[in-house]
Design a protein around this motif. Sequence first.
Motif, PDB file in Angstrom:
ATOM      1  N   VAL A   1       0.925  -1.227   0.249  1.00 51.97           N
ATOM      2  CA  VAL A   1       0.302  -0.121   0.023  1.00 51.97           C
ATOM      3  C   VAL A   1       0.852   1.160   0.141  1.00 51.97           C
ATOM      4  O   VAL A   1       0.718   2.213  -0.755  1.00 51.97           O
ATOM      5  CB  VAL A   1      -0.624   0.009   1.257  1.00 51.97           C
ATOM      6  N   GLY A   2       1.684   1.319   0.907  1.00 49.63           N
ATOM      7  CA  GLY A   2       2.643   2.359   0.734  1.00 49.63           C
ATOM      8  C   GLY A   2       3.550   2.678  -0.317  1.00 49.63           C
ATOM      9  O   GLY A   2       3.650   3.798  -0.984  1.00 49.63           O
ATOM     10  N   LEU A   3       3.995   1.655  -1.018  1.00 56.02           N
ATOM     11  CA  LEU A   3       4.556   1.791  -2.286  1.00 56.02           C
ATOM     12  C   LEU A   3       3.588   2.162  -3.501  1.00 56.02           C
ATOM     13  O   LEU A   3       3.863   3.121  -4.058  1.00 56.02           O
ATOM     14  CB  LEU A   3       5.056   0.347  -2.968  1.00 56.02           C
ATOM     15  N   PHE A   4       2.320   1.726  -3.525  1.00 57.38           N
ATOM     16  CA  PHE A   4       1.182   2.280  -4.409  1.00 57.38           C
ATOM     17  C   PHE A   4       0.893   3.304  -4.120  1.00 57.38           C
ATOM     18  O   PHE A   4       0.756   4.396  -5.013  1.00 57.38           O
ATOM     19  CB  PHE A   4       0.158   0.992  -4.160  1.00 57.38           C
ATOM     20  N   HIS A   5       0.865   3.884  -2.862  1.00 55.17           N
ATOM     21  CA  HIS A   5       0.543   5.362  -2.532  1.00 55.17           C
ATOM     22  C   HIS A   5       1.617   6.132  -3.242  1.00 55.17           C
ATOM     23  O   HIS A   5       1.320   7.402  -3.930  1.00 55.17           O
ATOM     24  CB  HIS A   5       0.495   5.386  -1.293  1.00 55.17           C
ATOM     25  N   ARG A   6       2.906   5.876  -3.084  1.00 54.39           N
ATOM     26  CA  ARG A   6       3.993   6.712  -3.828  1.00 54.39           C
ATOM     27  C   ARG A   6       4.036   6.810  -5.177  1.00 54.39           C
ATOM     28  O   ARG A   6       4.155   7.615  -5.864  1.00 54.39           O
ATOM     29  CB  ARG A   6       5.309   6.272  -3.208  1.00 54.39           C
ATOM     30  N   ALA A   7       3.685   5.473  -5.632  1.00 53.99           N
ATOM     31  CA  ALA A   7       3.626   5.549  -7.311  1.00 53.99           C
ATOM     32  C   ALA A   7       2.217   6.223  -7.791  1.00 53.99           C
ATOM     33  O   ALA A   7       2.641   6.703  -8.883  1.00 53.99           O
ATOM     34  CB  ALA A   7       3.208   4.005  -7.638  1.00 53.99           C
ATOM     35  N   THR A   8       1.376   6.254  -7.110  1.00 52.38           N
ATOM     36  CA  THR A   8       0.015   7.224  -7.292  1.00 52.38           C
ATOM     37  C   THR A   8       0.213   8.470  -7.365  1.00 52.38           C
ATOM     38  O   THR A   8       0.028   9.218  -8.441  1.00 52.38           O
ATOM     39  CB  THR A   8      -1.060   6.869  -6.434  1.00 52.38           C
ATOM     40  N   GLU A   9       1.228   8.880  -6.526  1.00 50.41           N
ATOM     41  CA  GLU A   9       1.438  10.417  -6.439  1.00 50.41           C
ATOM     42  C   GLU A   9       2.330  10.617  -7.573  1.00 50.41           C
ATOM     43  O   GLU A   9       2.479  11.975  -8.218  1.00 50.41           O
ATOM     44  CB  GLU A   9       2.465  10.684  -5.311  1.00 50.41           C
ATOM     45  N   LEU A  10       3.410   9.871  -8.188  1.00 45.76           N
ATOM     46  CA  LEU A  10       4.218  10.026  -9.183  1.00 45.76           C
ATOM     47  C   LEU A  10       3.344  10.101 -10.625  1.00 45.76           C
ATOM     48  O   LEU A  10       3.474  11.063 -11.313  1.00 45.76           O
ATOM     49  CB  LEU A  10       5.022   9.001  -9.422  1.00 45.76           C
ATOM     50  N   VAL A  11       2.378   9.149 -10.532  1.00 44.98           N
ATOM     51  CA  VAL A  11       1.488   9.310 -11.608  1.00 44.98           C
ATOM     52  C   VAL A  11       0.767  10.478 -12.163  1.00 44.98           C
ATOM     53  O   VAL A  11       0.547  11.125 -13.026  1.00 44.98           O
ATOM     54  CB  VAL A  11       0.530   7.796 -11.899  1.00 44.98           C
ATOM     55  N   ARG A  12       0.071  10.857 -10.752  1.00 45.88           N
ATOM     56  CA  ARG A  12      -0.604  11.962 -10.689  1.00 45.88           C
ATOM     57  C   ARG A  12       0.178  13.251 -10.825  1.00 45.88           C
ATOM     58  O   ARG A  12      -0.086  14.267 -11.395  1.00 45.88           O
ATOM     59  CB  ARG A  12      -1.334  12.332  -9.351  1.00 45.88           C
ATOM     60  N   GLY A  13       1.455  13.399 -10.217  1.00 49.97           N
ATOM     61  CA  GLY A  13       2.189  14.495 -10.354  1.00 49.97           C
ATOM     62  C   GLY A  13       3.152  14.786 -11.321  1.00 49.97           C
ATOM     63  O   GLY A  13       3.576  15.774 -11.872  1.00 49.97           O
ATOM     64  N   GLU A  14       3.846  13.611 -11.811  1.00 50.51           N
ATOM     65  CA  GLU A  14       4.677  13.607 -12.699  1.00 50.51           C
ATOM     66  C   GLU A  14       4.401  12.684 -13.912  1.00 50.51           C
ATOM     67  O   GLU A  14       4.970  11.456 -14.201  1.00 50.51           O
ATOM     68  CB  GLU A  14       6.101  13.364 -12.258  1.00 50.51           C
ATOM     69  N   PRO A  15       3.334  12.628 -14.815  1.00 47.27           N
ATOM     70  CA  PRO A  15       3.080  11.760 -15.478  1.00 47.27           C
ATOM     71  C   PRO A  15       4.133  11.243 -16.710  1.00 47.27           C
ATOM     72  O   PRO A  15       4.021  10.410 -17.069  1.00 47.27           O
ATOM     73  CB  PRO A  15       1.480  12.243 -16.117  1.00 47.27           C
ATOM     74  N   ALA A  16       4.817  12.457 -16.881  1.00 43.90           N
ATOM     75  CA  ALA A  16       5.904  12.010 -18.027  1.00 43.90           C
ATOM     76  C   ALA A  16       6.756  10.985 -17.820  1.00 43.90           C
ATOM     77  O   ALA A  16       7.344  10.077 -18.225  1.00 43.90           O
ATOM     78  CB  ALA A  16       6.612  13.354 -18.587  1.00 43.90           C
ATOM     79  N   LYS A  17       7.193  10.867 -16.204  1.00 47.72           N
ATOM     80  CA  LYS A  17       8.018  10.018 -15.507  1.00 47.72           C
ATOM     81  C   LYS A  17       7.209   8.810 -15.441  1.00 47.72           C
ATOM     82  O   LYS A  17       7.875   7.600 -15.654  1.00 47.72           O
ATOM     83  CB  LYS A  17       8.592  10.419 -14.477  1.00 47.72           C
ATOM     84  N   ALA A  18       5.929   8.591 -15.479  1.00 50.37           N
ATOM     85  CA  ALA A  18       5.346   7.159 -15.495  1.00 50.37           C
ATOM     86  C   ALA A  18       4.974   6.882 -16.615  1.00 50.37           C
ATOM     87  O   ALA A  18       4.966   5.487 -16.621  1.00 50.37           O
ATOM     88  CB  ALA A  18       3.853   7.616 -14.448  1.00 50.37           C
ATOM     89  N   ALA A  19       4.948   7.564 -17.623  1.00 48.73           N
ATOM     90  CA  ALA A  19       4.525   7.080 -18.891  1.00 48.73           C
ATOM     91  C   ALA A  19       5.224   6.080 -19.369  1.00 48.73           C
ATOM     92  O   ALA A  19       4.811   4.897 -20.073  1.00 48.73           O
ATOM     93  CB  ALA A  19       4.621   8.148 -19.894  1.00 48.73           C
ATOM     94  N   PRO A  20       6.564   6.029 -19.416  1.00 49.65           N
ATOM     95  CA  PRO A  20       7.316   4.526 -19.877  1.00 49.65           C
ATOM     96  C   PRO A  20       6.718   3.380 -19.450  1.00 49.65           C
ATOM     97  O   PRO A  20       6.882   2.516 -19.827  1.00 49.65           O
ATOM     98  CB  PRO A  20       8.619   4.951 -19.829  1.00 49.65           C
ATOM     99  N   PHE A  21       6.674   3.446 -18.038  1.00 50.26           N
ATOM    100  CA  PHE A  21       6.126   1.960 -17.574  1.00 50.26           C
ATOM    101  C   PHE A  21       4.696   1.615 -17.865  1.00 50.26           C
ATOM    102  O   PHE A  21       4.614   0.489 -17.907  1.00 50.26           O
ATOM    103  CB  PHE A  21       6.212   2.255 -15.831  1.00 50.26           C
ATOM    104  N   VAL A  22       3.878   2.622 -17.793  1.00 54.57           N
ATOM    105  CA  VAL A  22       2.482   2.494 -18.328  1.00 54.57           C
ATOM    106  C   VAL A  22       2.515   1.883 -19.852  1.00 54.57           C
ATOM    107  O   VAL A  22       1.707   1.057 -20.208  1.00 54.57           O
ATOM    108  CB  VAL A  22       1.579   3.685 -18.357  1.00 54.57           C
ATOM    109  N   LEU A  23       3.368   2.504 -20.726  1.00 55.89           N
ATOM    110  CA  LEU A  23       3.411   2.030 -21.994  1.00 55.89           C
ATOM    111  C   LEU A  23       3.913   0.841 -22.190  1.00 55.89           C
ATOM    112  O   LEU A  23       3.300  -0.033 -23.097  1.00 55.89           O
ATOM    113  CB  LEU A  23       4.330   2.838 -22.692  1.00 55.89           C
TER     114      LEU A  23
END
Length: 342
Positions: free
Chosen positions: A247-269
């Motif tokens: 849950v803690g990891l998921f929370h931090r990952a959610t903050e990255l997706v929400r706040g820095e989508p460009a950094k999250a995009a490669p993993f989602v892609l």
Amino acid sequence: MIDRRSFLALAVAAAAGIGPVAARGAVLRVGYVPVIGASALFVLAGDGSARQAGLDLALSKFDSGPNAIQAFASGTIDILVIGVAPVAVARSRGLDASVISAAAVGGAAFVAGPALAKAFAEAGDDPARAFAAFRRSTGRKAKLGTLPPGGVPTVALHHWLWKRGKVDRDDVEIAHMGIEVVQQAMLTGAIDGGTLLEPSATLVSERDPRIRRIVNSPDMFPDIPGVVVAASGRLLKDRPELAERFVGLFHRATELVRGEPAKAAPFVLAALGGDLVAEATIARALVSPAVRFVDDPAGIRQATAALLAYQVELGDFQKAPEIDGLFDQAAYARGIATPPSR
């Protein structure tokens, strides 16, 4: 950049204890349905944060909710990232599991092909007037594509058509099809409109500018819950610290997706995009009004109750599952308060 093959290989490497971290962590078996609402999972599985926190994620992809729930019920999955309704229904039938985190609200949009888009423009985006005008001008019903009954985009479509738009049922025809089939049907003109999950809703209008986004699922059904994180009762009883670390990891990952989508995009892609989707398209989809990334279960509780009640009206099931006990708010609170260390 991580590609799809590398992303899937992470699950194999994690289960085998292969990777830059010498000491093998605790194996956590995580199932998921590949939708944009699960983006935080793709980030924490792909960026190495789970391994650094002492978790080896053994990922299993499921193409449908029923298959995922069956695996969950069999005990082969510890955590499942999926829509809330299947979890609630399965729990009402005896599944020992609880929602320990939300993941996203919405996730889809209704888009219209050229002829239907013109009807909406002329009708001032009033659904009832637009579909009636389309039938008058074409001499036929508008053919709409959506997922099978019970899917969040399908529930949202029905609610928007009948409850909010007051559309005449004689003006539309609804066809149920798979996620990728709806996308292809829109691009080929086989349907006049449809509910598309992101990133498809963004992708189709990029490929054909005549296709117009009409409304997003959180507006079709107010704040409709998309994806949640459910943990098995056995995990919560025997190894609650693992669930809370996740849950803690998921929370931090959610903050990255929400706040820095460009950094999250490669993993989602890597998890969703395939070979024909650009990283920039994924980044735009992550900030689309069709989806909102949230992880606090309390934020979706009321909308979940409304969703389940409406699904009874649609005939998806006979009785709305109880939501008391469905959400483990305490596990979520402990998870986000605890540093995700080994």
